[in-house]
Design a protein around this motif. Structure first.
Motif, PDB file in Angstrom:
ATOM      1  N   GLU A 103      44.587  45.480 113.741  1.00 54.38           N
ATOM      2  CA  GLU A 103      43.773  44.261 113.592  1.00 54.38           C
ATOM      3  C   GLU A 103      42.500  44.558 112.785  1.00 54.38           C
ATOM      4  O   GLU A 103      41.758  45.497 113.088  1.00 54.38           O
ATOM      5  N   GLN A 104      42.221  43.745 111.728  1.00 54.60           N
ATOM      6  CA  GLN A 104      41.073  43.990 110.850  1.00 54.60           C
ATOM      7  C   GLN A 104      39.816  43.223 111.276  1.00 54.60           C
ATOM      8  O   GLN A 104      38.704  43.711 111.096  1.00 54.60           O
ATOM      9  N   ASN A 105      40.005  42.033 111.833  1.00 51.94           N
ATOM     10  CA  ASN A 105      38.863  41.207 112.242  1.00 51.94           C
ATOM     11  C   ASN A 105      38.096  41.891 113.374  1.00 51.94           C
ATOM     12  O   ASN A 105      38.686  42.285 114.380  1.00 51.94           O
ATOM     13  N   PHE A 106      36.771  42.026 113.223  1.00 52.76           N
ATOM     14  CA  PHE A 106      35.977  42.816 114.166  1.00 52.76           C
ATOM     15  C   PHE A 106      36.050  42.260 115.597  1.00 52.76           C
ATOM     16  O   PHE A 106      36.305  42.997 116.544  1.00 52.76           O
ATOM     17  N   ALA A 107      35.843  40.943 115.756  1.00 49.45           N
ATOM     18  CA  ALA A 107      35.832  40.320 117.087  1.00 49.45           C
ATOM     19  C   ALA A 107      37.213  40.407 117.735  1.00 49.45           C
ATOM     20  O   ALA A 107      37.347  40.756 118.920  1.00 49.45           O
ATOM     21  N   ALA A 108      38.255  40.121 116.962  1.00 51.98           N
ATOM     22  CA  ALA A 108      39.626  40.177 117.498  1.00 51.98           C
ATOM     23  C   ALA A 108      40.002  41.612 117.872  1.00 51.98           C
ATOM     24  O   ALA A 108      40.676  41.843 118.877  1.00 51.98           O
ATOM     25  N   ARG A 109      39.545  42.572 117.030  1.00 51.36           N
ATOM     26  CA  ARG A 109      39.845  43.984 117.309  1.00 51.36           C
ATOM     27  C   ARG A 109      39.172  44.431 118.600  1.00 51.36           C
ATOM     28  O   ARG A 109      39.745  45.151 119.407  1.00 51.36           O
ATOM     29  N   ASN A 110      37.941  43.963 118.795  1.00 54.59           N
ATOM     30  CA  ASN A 110      37.193  44.335 120.000  1.00 54.59           C
ATOM     31  C   ASN A 110      37.858  43.784 121.263  1.00 54.59           C
ATOM     32  O   ASN A 110      37.957  44.467 122.279  1.00 54.59           O
ATOM     33  N   ASP A 111      38.334  42.532 121.176  1.00 55.17           N
ATOM     34  CA  ASP A 111      39.048  41.916 122.308  1.00 55.17           C
ATOM     35  C   ASP A 111      40.332  42.676 122.628  1.00 55.17           C
ATOM     36  O   ASP A 111      40.667  42.908 123.791  1.00 55.17           O
ATOM     37  N   LEU A 112      41.032  43.088 121.557  1.00 53.96           N
ATOM     38  CA  LEU A 112      42.284  43.825 121.723  1.00 53.96           C
ATOM     39  C   LEU A 112      42.026  45.199 122.360  1.00 53.96           C
ATOM     40  O   LEU A 112      42.756  45.634 123.249  1.00 53.96           O
ATOM     41  N   LEU A 113      40.953  45.848 121.915  1.00 55.22           N
ATOM     42  CA  LEU A 113      40.551  47.142 122.495  1.00 55.22           C
ATOM     43  C   LEU A 113      40.317  47.004 123.997  1.00 55.22           C
ATOM     44  O   LEU A 113      40.797  47.825 124.789  1.00 55.22           O
ATOM     45  N   ASN A 114      39.564  45.966 124.366  1.00 55.00           N
ATOM     46  CA  ASN A 114      39.259  45.743 125.788  1.00 55.00           C
ATOM     47  C   ASN A 114      40.513  45.462 126.615  1.00 55.00           C
ATOM     48  O   ASN A 114      40.654  45.958 127.731  1.00 55.00           O
ATOM     49  N   GLU A 115      41.426  44.660 126.036  1.00 54.81           N
ATOM     50  CA  GLU A 115      42.659  44.307 126.763  1.00 54.81           C
ATOM     51  C   GLU A 115      43.543  45.534 127.001  1.00 54.81           C
ATOM     52  O   GLU A 115      44.071  45.737 128.096  1.00 54.81           O
ATOM     53  N   ILE A 116      43.728  46.346 125.952  1.00 56.21           N
ATOM     54  CA  ILE A 116      44.564  47.554 126.081  1.00 56.21           C
ATOM     55  C   ILE A 116      43.934  48.520 127.086  1.00 56.21           C
ATOM     56  O   ILE A 116      44.617  49.076 127.954  1.00 56.21           O
ATOM     57  N   CYS A 117      42.625  48.653 126.957  1.00 54.72           N
ATOM     58  CA  CYS A 117      41.871  49.532 127.861  1.00 54.72           C
ATOM     59  C   CYS A 117      42.049  49.066 129.315  1.00 54.72           C
ATOM     60  O   CYS A 117      42.310  49.872 130.222  1.00 54.72           O
ATOM     61  N   TYR A 118      41.937  47.772 129.523  1.00 58.86           N
ATOM     62  CA  TYR A 118      42.075  47.186 130.867  1.00 58.86           C
ATOM     63  C   TYR A 118      43.468  47.461 131.447  1.00 58.86           C
ATOM     64  O   TYR A 118      43.608  47.859 132.611  1.00 58.86           O
ATOM     65  N   LYS A 119      44.513  47.261 130.629  1.00 59.77           N
ATOM     66  CA  LYS A 119      45.891  47.468 131.096  1.00 59.77           C
ATOM     67  C   LYS A 119      46.109  48.922 131.537  1.00 59.77           C
ATOM     68  O   LYS A 119      46.761  49.177 132.549  1.00 59.77           O
ATOM     69  N   LYS A 120      45.561  49.847 130.762  1.00 57.96           N
ATOM     70  CA  LYS A 120      45.739  51.267 131.078  1.00 57.96           C
ATOM     71  C   LYS A 120      45.012  51.633 132.381  1.00 57.96           C
ATOM     72  O   LYS A 120      45.490  52.442 133.177  1.00 57.96           O
ATOM     73  N   ILE A 121      43.850  51.037 132.578  1.00 56.08           N
ATOM     74  CA  ILE A 121      43.074  51.312 133.790  1.00 56.08           C
ATOM     75  C   ILE A 121      43.786  50.751 135.025  1.00 56.08           C
ATOM     76  O   ILE A 121      43.879  51.422 136.056  1.00 56.08           O
ATOM     77  N   VAL A 122      44.302  49.526 134.903  1.00 53.94           N
ATOM     78  CA  VAL A 122      45.019  48.899 136.022  1.00 53.94           C
ATOM     79  C   VAL A 122      46.251  49.722 136.408  1.00 53.94           C
ATOM     80  O   VAL A 122      46.534  49.930 137.589  1.00 53.94           O
ATOM     81  N   ASP A 123      46.963  50.250 135.385  1.00 50.76           N
ATOM     82  CA  ASP A 123      48.132  51.112 135.657  1.00 50.76           C
ATOM     83  C   ASP A 123      47.726  52.320 136.486  1.00 50.76           C
ATOM     84  O   ASP A 123      48.420  52.728 137.416  1.00 50.76           O
TER      85      ASP A 123
END
Length: 520
Positions: free
Chosen positions: A263-283
């Protein structure tokens, strides 16, 4: 212990070990018990029953010889105790008639960062206090007077500080007393701080040859591919002084995940980073483990922590983060509420904490205690925690690899040393049987970090960038007075070794005559 017989039985000799599993067949034979050490050495290992298998394997060379050594081993393999064994060997050299002659020697421990220097000073001061050894920190934060330096037997310093001291001809009396130089994290040669290590090792080697005095060099490093060249630079014998252990010798196995985002868009990339990070933590939390998230600015610690709590609320996963069932929850909550740190107070009940160098020391200490006691399930922190505090977790997530560098005036990639140090926090030998390291980066950087962390990239020299400054320093010191001496000085650097192996990487064509300097 009959070492020759043991080597004959196992079919091994001291030297380079890279074959997986060979050592484990004989590891039970190999564990050296602390009671086998000299009486004075046992005092420094109070509370230990035996050395681990890596320490036991190289014990003979470290404790009974004066050889230069290089140990390449994974994080958590016990390299600090290898340094301790070499220190005890040096102390033993100056024990005469039951008395330690403190004025005859100095030991220098070069740690890569000030935070790490403080930790090493604290640990070694405690362990060497029964021997009445004085250990002091000498960094940009901690200055020592001339009398304090004279009273100190072990100096813990940073490469930059020791370089400054050895550059001064007025401090030659101090460097002449140094008998043991321990360089931690030698793979820093590949970092922008590598030239300083090259300069001080070259200066030490020249001092040894010009004065004919003995200075033992002990290099401690993570696993790296071109360890033979690093050994050559440190004047280590590949047959007897070089020890290489691959990742199979890590005390707790580490599973590594590499995730690329396109993802190139800064805001969208940041949201995606947070979501992936969250999923890994919940696991990780679902398996009953704690997790650490590493971000690259102080401001981002609180932002990320708040975002994780928000995502947990939206996904109805807050119960996984909660800590109110902990037996000490009520007592600790009162202590937390007294803190002036808004983030610490607000995030506590959600089981999330933040940690960075901008927090008050008392708040950082409280956060570390809460996490180690299990009252915080997730800790969002900066790389300072990986360096300065021994606080491991089962799962470690690096959220993004771009950080702002004020010196360069722009963004740069997270360095290899930081990544390895952060991943070294994954998995706790006392509590965990495995650890997990996850790195989330941009898609184009995925292959780079993969090669970096699987030790496929050779360690290159960065010395050319500061060649002029270092040559000027040697001229001012009086160790280089003409072109011939300048060429000889260059022959002691890691740059010289790598230029011979990979000249094109340094912008030069191959010419046999250009590299005819004898390596002494």
């Amino acid at each position: 212990m009959n070492w020759k017989r043991l080597y004959a039985l196992t079919g091994w000799k001291t030297g380079t070990f890279s074959k997986r599993g060979q050592l484990s067949m004989t590891q039970n034979l190999f564990m050296i018990e602390i009671k086998e050490l000299d009486d004075f050495a046992q005092a420094a290992f109070h509370g230990y029953k035996s050395l681990n298998r890596i320490q036991s394997w190289i014990f003979q060379t470290v404790y009974y010889t004066n050889e230069n050594i290089l140990v390449c081993a994974p994080t958590g393999a016990g390299k600090t105790n290898i340094a301790m064994i070499s220190i005890l060997h040096e102390i033993g050299q100056h024990f005469k008639d039951g008395y330690l002659h403190k004025d005859e020697f100095k030991i220098v421990y070069v740690a890569p960062m000030k935070a790490l220097a403080a930790e090493v000073t604290s640990a070694f001061s405690r362990r060497l206090s029964p021997l009445n050894m004085t250990v002091r920190e000498l960094t940009g934060d901690m200055q020592l007077s001339k009398s304090e330096l004279e009273e100190t037997q072990m100096i813990v310093t940073t490469p930059e500080k020791w370089d400054v001291i050895t550059r001064k001809s007025s401090d030659m009396s101090l460097s002449m007393l140094v008998k043991l130089l321990i360089i931690d994290e030698v793979h820093l040669l590949n970092d922008d701080r590598g030239p300083v290590i090259e300069a001080l090792v070259a200066r030490t080697l020249r001092q040894v040859e010009s004065t004919q005095t003995m200075i033992r060099i002990v290099g401690l490093s993570a696993t790296l591919p071109n360890y033979l060249e690093v050994a050559q630079f440190l004047r280590v014998s590949p047959e007897t002084g070089l020890f290489f252990f691959d990742s199979s010798y890590r005390p707790v196995p580490l599973a590594q995940q590499y995730i690329g985002i396109s993802e190139q868009n800064f805001a969208a990339r940041n949201d995606l980073l947070n979501e992936i990070c969250y999923k890994k933590i919940v696991d990780s939390l679902r398996q009953g483990h704690q997790a650490m998230v590493f971000v690259h600015s102080r401001k981002d610690t609180a932002k990320t922590a708040a975002k994780l709590v928000e995502l947990a609320r939206n996904n109805e996963d807050l119960e996984l983060f909660k800590n109110d069932e902990h037996p000490q929850f009520g007592l600790i909550k009162k202590e937390v509420m007294k803190s002036r740190n808004k983030d610490l107070v607000e995030l506590f009940e959600s089981g999330v904490g933040v940690h960075h160098a901008g927090m008050l020391r008392v708040d950082r200490g409280l956060t570390e205690r809460l996490f180690s006691d299990g009252l915080l399930k997730v800790l969002v922190c900066t790389a300072t925690l990986a360096w300065g505090v021994n606080l491991p977790a089962h799962t470690v997530v690096i959220k993004g690899t771009q950080l702002y560098d004020p010196k360069a005036g722009g963004w740069r990639d997270l360095g290899m040393l930081d990544v390895m140090q952060i991943f070294g926090r994954a998995g706790r030998p006392q509590f965990d049987k495995s650890g997990e390291g996850i790195i989330i980066t941009s898609h184009d950087k995925l292959a780079y970090y993969l090669r970096l962390l699987t030790s496929q990239l050779p360690i290159e020299s960065q010395f050319i960038s500061s060649l002029k400054d270092n040559l000027n320093a040697e001229v001012a010191l009086g160790t280089v007075t003409n072109v011939k001496e300048a060429c000889a000085w260059l022959g002691y650097t890691y740059l010289f070794i790598r230029m011979r192996q990979n000249p094109l990487a340094y912008g030069i064509g191959w010419d046999e005559d250009a590299f005819s300097l004898p390596l002494k």
